[in-house]
Design an enzyme around this catalytic site. Structure first.
Site, PDB file in Angstrom:
ATOM      1  N   SER A   1       1.107  -1.078  -0.141  1.00 39.79           N
ATOM      2  CA  SER A   1       0.022   0.468  -0.088  1.00 39.79           C
ATOM      3  C   SER A   1       0.828   0.954  -0.035  1.00 39.79           C
ATOM      4  CB  SER A   1      -1.021   0.000   1.312  1.00 39.79           C
ATOM      5  OG  SER A   1      -0.806  -0.192   2.417  1.00 39.79           O
TER       6      SER A   1
ATOM      7  N   HIS B   1      -1.468  -9.187   2.135  1.00 39.73           N
ATOM      8  CA  HIS B   1      -1.640  -7.727   2.729  1.00 39.73           C
ATOM      9  C   HIS B   1      -2.267  -6.698   3.408  1.00 39.73           C
ATOM     10  CE1 HIS B   1      -0.202  -3.871   3.308  1.00 39.73           C
ATOM     11  NE2 HIS B   1      -0.635  -2.995   2.353  1.00 39.73           N
TER      12      HIS B   1
ATOM     13  N   ASP C   1      -1.467  -8.107  13.211  1.00 43.22           N
ATOM     14  CA  ASP C   1      -2.960  -8.991  13.176  1.00 43.22           C
ATOM     15  C   ASP C   1      -3.300  -9.906  14.524  1.00 43.22           C
ATOM     16  OD1 ASP C   1      -2.966  -7.711  10.917  1.00 43.22           O
ATOM     17  OD2 ASP C   1      -1.532  -9.479  10.287  1.00 43.22           O
TER      18      ASP C   1
END
Length: 445
Positions: free
Chosen positions: A241, A271, A373
């Site tokens: 990104s 991603h 995450d």
């Protein structure tokens, strides 16, 4: 001129001299060697980009303008009675490298409120799209649809643009976009999942608080928003990104084109989808156990069974980090304070106690520690944000902070269009052959 823009202008003038000196005096100094594996394998580890916004240290984690996450969370000004900083004050830090005073942070808060009105045609476009469109499709479309508002493109088309002032127009676009993204994101959420029952912005609230309000989520979700946007803001320039936004902007595309492209990259499964994949795995885990948090011994067996079946433990490992991701630690601290008894968090916490030692024993993982995450989706689920597909939009709002700061500085320093040179597979094979011959000659000698 606002305090932020004035401070930034002085910083840019000082920094230009550093960049010019490096190019003139040391432009031929090598900073990286490239292997065939790197050329084929996505340029991983190749030092070929410059950013001062953030740096990923293998042993300290992400540093924003040289500050650790803990230093950022402790040092930045906070809204009264809140534990997490103004997102607007964090944007000040990313742009200038300075920790703002509370007065300076609140000045940016007010500035962004004045910029926050989303053009009505954006909502018309979103409502015209099929309701089953992915939230990231809607988010990207909304961003690029606002390109007609670009001060950067307008200045270029009117001949006002030059390499010394182009950053000012990118700055205006960056602040305008950043101010509007929370409402765009919240609008998409309520359009898709709440029957298009929209909630008007509250002009008394900061960016994080207003996002929570427009989403229809009660405090302390405003704290989650501030924390989440800051933690996901930047990750050096090489991730998809950030790199995509930089690449597109290097062609003198404005912030709207560039950010929309970066958001499209973020939507890729490799991603931006990791947090929802981790959450899905954890929930499946709990279902197999009948909704009960497993004992340590049960958990060890399940983890080993997972690894022995050829699968990985989602949320563990990192390409660069060699310690627990400080972004994970920051979220863990929030959970310990606000949702310590939530079963999904208790499972995440137990995994943290068990998985690293098992991965070390297995010996395959370069980094056995949890990454950002590993529990971010759990926090969203706890507060009722249970729509997996929307999680990447949250990521995108946060990531915009870093990439918009980066492309503002790219224009300030006059970085050229990005154009690396390609080689063919035949050429790689010839390089390999020459290296093998050179090695054989060395052995004979």
């Amino acid at each position: 001129m606002s305090t932020l823009k004035n401070v930034l202008a002085k910083k840019i003038e000082e920094h230009r001299k550093r960049t010019t000196k490096l190019l003139v005096e040391s432009g031929d100094v090598k900073i990286s060697d490239v292997t065939i594996a790197q050329a084929i394998g996505g340029m991983r580890g190749v030092k070929g980009l410059v950013t001062d916004i953030s740096y990923l240290d293998p042993f300290e984690g992400i540093r924003f303008r040289g500050y650790t996450i803990q230093e950022v969370m402790e040092g930045l000004p906070k809204p009264d009675g809140k534990d997490y900083p103004y997102v607007e004050g964090f944007f000040y830090l990313l742009l200038t490298g300075d920790i703002p005073t509370k007065e300076q942070a609140e000045e940016v808060v007010e500035d962004m409120k004045h910029r926050a009105k989303v053009p009505e045609y954006v909502f018309d476009i979103l409502r015209a799209m099929p309701r089953d469109s992915h939230p990231m499709v809607m988010f990207s479309a909304a961003i690029v649809s606002m390109q007609r508002e670009s001060e950067f493109a307008k200045a270029y088309n009117e001949g006002k643009f030059n390499k010394y002032n182009s950053w000012e127009y990118m700055y205006e676009d960056a602040l305008n976009l950043m101010a509007r993204l929370p409402q765009v994101g919240a609008f998409i959420y309520r359009l898709k999942y709440k029957g298009d029952t929209q909630i008007d912005p509250d002009p008394t609230l900061d960016l994080g608080g207003n996002f929570a309000h427009m989403m229809g989520l009660e405090p302390p979700y405003d704290e989650v928003a501030r924390m989440y946007f800051i933690l996901h803001s930047d990750h050096e320039s090489g991730n998809v990104s950030a790199h995509t936004t930089h690449l597109v902007a290097s062609a003198l595309s404005d912030a709207y084109y560039s950010l929309s492209a970066g958001i499209n990259g973020l939507a890729g499964p490799l991603h931006g989808l990791a947090n929802q994949e981790v959450l899905a795995w954890i929930q499946q885990f709990m279902e197999k156990l009948g909704g009960q948090v497993p004992t340590t011994e049960q958990l060890k067996k399940i983890v080993w069974d997972t690894l022995n079946s050829g699968h990985v433990i989602p949320g563990y490992g990192h390409a660069v980090l060699r310690k627990t991701d400080p972004r994970y630690t920051s979220q863990r601290e929030y959970c310990l304070k606000h949702l310590p008894d939530y079963p999904l968090f208790q499972l995440v916490s137990k995994l943290y106690e068990v998985v690293p030692d098992i991965l070390k024993e297995q010996g395959k993982a370069k980094n056995p520690w949890p990454n950002v995450d590993a529990q971010s989706g759990v926090i969203q689920w706890y507060y009722g944000l249970t729509e997996y597909d929307f999680y990447t939009v949250l990521f995108g709002i946060g990531r915009a902070l870093g990439v918009l700061a980066n492309i503002t500085w790219d224009r300030a320093l006059g970085y050229p269009i990005e154009r690396p040179k390609s080689v063919t597979t035949d050429m790689l094979e010839e390089y390999a052959k020459q290296a093998q011959e050179a090695k054989s000659n060395e052995h004979r000698a």
